[in-house]
Write a protein that holds these residues in place. Structure first.
Motif, PDB file in Angstrom:
ATOM      1  N   ASN A 159      -0.776   2.730  20.343  1.00  0.00           N
ATOM      2  CA  ASN A 159      -0.738   1.282  20.491  1.00  0.00           C
ATOM      3  C   ASN A 159       0.572   0.749  19.898  1.00  0.00           C
ATOM      4  O   ASN A 159       0.753   0.741  18.686  1.00  0.00           O
ATOM      5  N   ARG A 160       1.459   0.304  20.764  1.00  0.00           N
ATOM      6  CA  ARG A 160       2.759  -0.220  20.340  1.00  0.00           C
ATOM      7  C   ARG A 160       2.658  -1.743  20.222  1.00  0.00           C
ATOM      8  O   ARG A 160       2.313  -2.419  21.193  1.00  0.00           O
ATOM      9  N   VAL A 161       2.986  -2.271  19.043  1.00  0.00           N
ATOM     10  CA  VAL A 161       2.750  -3.683  18.742  1.00  0.00           C
ATOM     11  C   VAL A 161       4.039  -4.389  18.347  1.00  0.00           C
ATOM     12  O   VAL A 161       4.865  -3.841  17.606  1.00  0.00           O
ATOM     13  N   LEU A 162       4.206  -5.615  18.862  1.00  0.00           N
ATOM     14  CA  LEU A 162       5.289  -6.496  18.441  1.00  0.00           C
ATOM     15  C   LEU A 162       4.672  -7.685  17.714  1.00  0.00           C
ATOM     16  O   LEU A 162       3.723  -8.293  18.210  1.00  0.00           O
ATOM     17  N   VAL A 163       5.195  -8.012  16.549  1.00  0.00           N
ATOM     18  CA  VAL A 163       4.679  -9.113  15.742  1.00  0.00           C
ATOM     19  C   VAL A 163       5.624 -10.300  15.855  1.00  0.00           C
ATOM     20  O   VAL A 163       6.820 -10.170  15.587  1.00  0.00           O
ATOM     21  N   VAL A 164       5.089 -11.462  16.240  1.00  0.00           N
ATOM     22  CA  VAL A 164       5.919 -12.661  16.419  1.00  0.00           C
ATOM     23  C   VAL A 164       5.417 -13.756  15.484  1.00  0.00           C
ATOM     24  O   VAL A 164       4.300 -14.274  15.643  1.00  0.00           O
ATOM     25  N   ASP A 165       6.240 -14.109  14.504  1.00  0.00           N
ATOM     26  CA  ASP A 165       5.876 -15.157  13.547  1.00  0.00           C
ATOM     27  C   ASP A 165       7.144 -15.608  12.843  1.00  0.00           C
ATOM     28  O   ASP A 165       8.004 -14.776  12.509  1.00  0.00           O
ATOM     29  N   ASP A 166       7.292 -16.924  12.614  1.00  0.00           N
ATOM     30  CA  ASP A 166       8.500 -17.423  11.961  1.00  0.00           C
ATOM     31  C   ASP A 166       8.411 -17.340  10.441  1.00  0.00           C
ATOM     32  O   ASP A 166       9.357 -17.721   9.745  1.00  0.00           O
ATOM     33  N   ASP A 167       7.295 -16.835   9.925  1.00  0.00           N
ATOM     34  CA  ASP A 167       7.126 -16.642   8.485  1.00  0.00           C
ATOM     35  C   ASP A 167       7.341 -15.159   8.180  1.00  0.00           C
ATOM     36  O   ASP A 167       6.525 -14.311   8.538  1.00  0.00           O
ATOM     37  N   ALA A 168       8.450 -14.849   7.512  1.00  0.00           N
ATOM     38  CA  ALA A 168       8.788 -13.452   7.230  1.00  0.00           C
ATOM     39  C   ALA A 168       7.727 -12.765   6.386  1.00  0.00           C
ATOM     40  O   ALA A 168       7.487 -11.554   6.541  1.00  0.00           O
ATOM     41  N   MET A 169       7.070 -13.511   5.505  1.00  0.00           N
ATOM     42  CA  MET A 169       6.039 -12.911   4.661  1.00  0.00           C
ATOM     43  C   MET A 169       4.827 -12.492   5.496  1.00  0.00           C
ATOM     44  O   MET A 169       4.204 -11.463   5.223  1.00  0.00           O
ATOM     45  N   GLY A 183       9.825 -17.813  19.971  1.00  0.00           N
ATOM     46  CA  GLY A 183       9.429 -17.446  21.317  1.00  0.00           C
ATOM     47  C   GLY A 183      10.570 -16.816  22.090  1.00  0.00           C
ATOM     48  O   GLY A 183      10.388 -15.838  22.818  1.00  0.00           O
ATOM     49  N   GLU A 184      11.774 -17.370  21.930  1.00  0.00           N
ATOM     50  CA  GLU A 184      12.947 -16.821  22.618  1.00  0.00           C
ATOM     51  C   GLU A 184      13.189 -15.373  22.209  1.00  0.00           C
ATOM     52  O   GLU A 184      13.422 -14.490  23.061  1.00  0.00           O
ATOM     53  N   GLU A 185      13.115 -15.121  20.906  1.00  0.00           N
ATOM     54  CA  GLU A 185      13.355 -13.763  20.419  1.00  0.00           C
ATOM     55  C   GLU A 185      12.239 -12.832  20.867  1.00  0.00           C
ATOM     56  O   GLU A 185      12.478 -11.649  21.155  1.00  0.00           O
ATOM     57  N   ALA A 186      11.021 -13.359  20.954  1.00  0.00           N
ATOM     58  CA  ALA A 186       9.894 -12.543  21.408  1.00  0.00           C
ATOM     59  C   ALA A 186      10.134 -12.039  22.826  1.00  0.00           C
ATOM     60  O   ALA A 186       9.877 -10.870  23.139  1.00  0.00           O
ATOM     61  N   LEU A 187      10.633 -12.905  23.702  1.00  0.00           N
ATOM     62  CA  LEU A 187      10.915 -12.508  25.084  1.00  0.00           C
ATOM     63  C   LEU A 187      11.964 -11.405  25.120  1.00  0.00           C
ATOM     64  O   LEU A 187      11.850 -10.440  25.893  1.00  0.00           O
ATOM     65  N   GLU A 188      12.978 -11.530  24.278  1.00  0.00           N
ATOM     66  CA  GLU A 188      14.030 -10.514  24.225  1.00  0.00           C
ATOM     67  C   GLU A 188      13.497  -9.188  23.698  1.00  0.00           C
ATOM     68  O   GLU A 188      13.798  -8.120  24.247  1.00  0.00           O
ATOM     69  N   LYS A 189      12.705  -9.249  22.620  1.00  0.00           N
ATOM     70  CA  LYS A 189      12.196  -8.020  22.006  1.00  0.00           C
ATOM     71  C   LYS A 189      11.191  -7.314  22.911  1.00  0.00           C
ATOM     72  O   LYS A 189      11.129  -6.078  22.935  1.00  0.00           O
TER      73      LYS A 189
END
Length: 230
Positions: free
Chosen positions: A8-18, A42-48
């Protein structure tokens, strides 16, 4: 419920680094889940996503720039769409419904436990939509309070096509029971429960448990005997 390593390959999208660091730490303990990257917008999520092709994306709702809702809609309509789960602190009707309408495969709150989060990712990856128990009840309540008599008649007509056993299982789904819990409740194997669920989805023209639950609850409004008479 361990699968092949890093299946299961997961990408985490959140503007809070913690938050991102915390989720990474939680999922690191699961040998079948690999966090392949993170994004803070959201923009970075699309790229990643285009770079890493994750199986599952954990998406925050409120972020600067392209918000989580728009990002979900873009991702699920992309050429190689991942399963997207909204992971948020906001337990509101508006965000919940908008995320599901955008195509989210799940809606979880950030207070979810580590074990439950890992299990939710596994289930979503396998095609099973996931809602937190609170969100499931909230969704059902929101839908039923907005419905009208036409929706109730349509739901009742759909349920009339089910056999007594299929209706019983559909009701248990609406109560939030898992396949195993349904099997235990009606003395049936989980494989048989899955077979019945497949037939229910075909007859109701639904694609997941949430849609089954909504139809059951719509039919119950103002006419609970439809459910109780079987």
């Amino acid at each position: 419920m361990t699968q092949n390593a890093a299946s299961n390959r997961v990408l985490v999208v959140d503007d809070d680094a913690m938050v991102v660091t915390g989720i990474r730490g939680i999922l690191h303990a699961a040998d079948d889940i690999e966090v392949v990257g993170s994004a803070s917008s959201g923009e970075e999520a699309l790229e990643k996503v285009a770079l890493h092709f994750p199986d599952v994306v954990l998406m925050d709702i409120r972020m600067p720039g392209i918000g989580g809702i728009e990002a979900i809609e873009r991702l699920v309509n992309s050429v190689r769409p991942p399963k997207v789960v909204a992971l948020t602190s906001f337990d509101t009707d508006d965000y919940l419904l908008r995320a599901l309408q955008a195509g989210a495969a799940g809606y979880l709150l950030k207070d979810i436990g580590p074990v439950a989060l890992a299990e939710a990712i596994r289930k979503v990856h396998l095609g099973e939509p996931i809602l937190s128990p609170r969100s499931m009840q909230q969704l059902i309540s929101t839908v039923t309070t907005r419905q009208d008599q036409r929706l109730q008649r349509e739901a009742t007509a759909l349920l009339a096509d089910l056999t007594a056993k299929e209706l019983e299982i559909a009701v248990l789904v609406a109560q939030g029971l898992s396949n195993q819990e349904i099997a235990d409740a009606i003395y049936m194997s989980t494989a048989t429960v899955k077979t019945h669920l497949n037939r229910i989805n075909i007859k109701l023209d639904t694609s997941n448990r949430v849609h089954i639950a909504v139809i059951v609850e719509r039919a119950r409004v103002g006419n609970s005997r439809i459910i109780q008479s079987e």
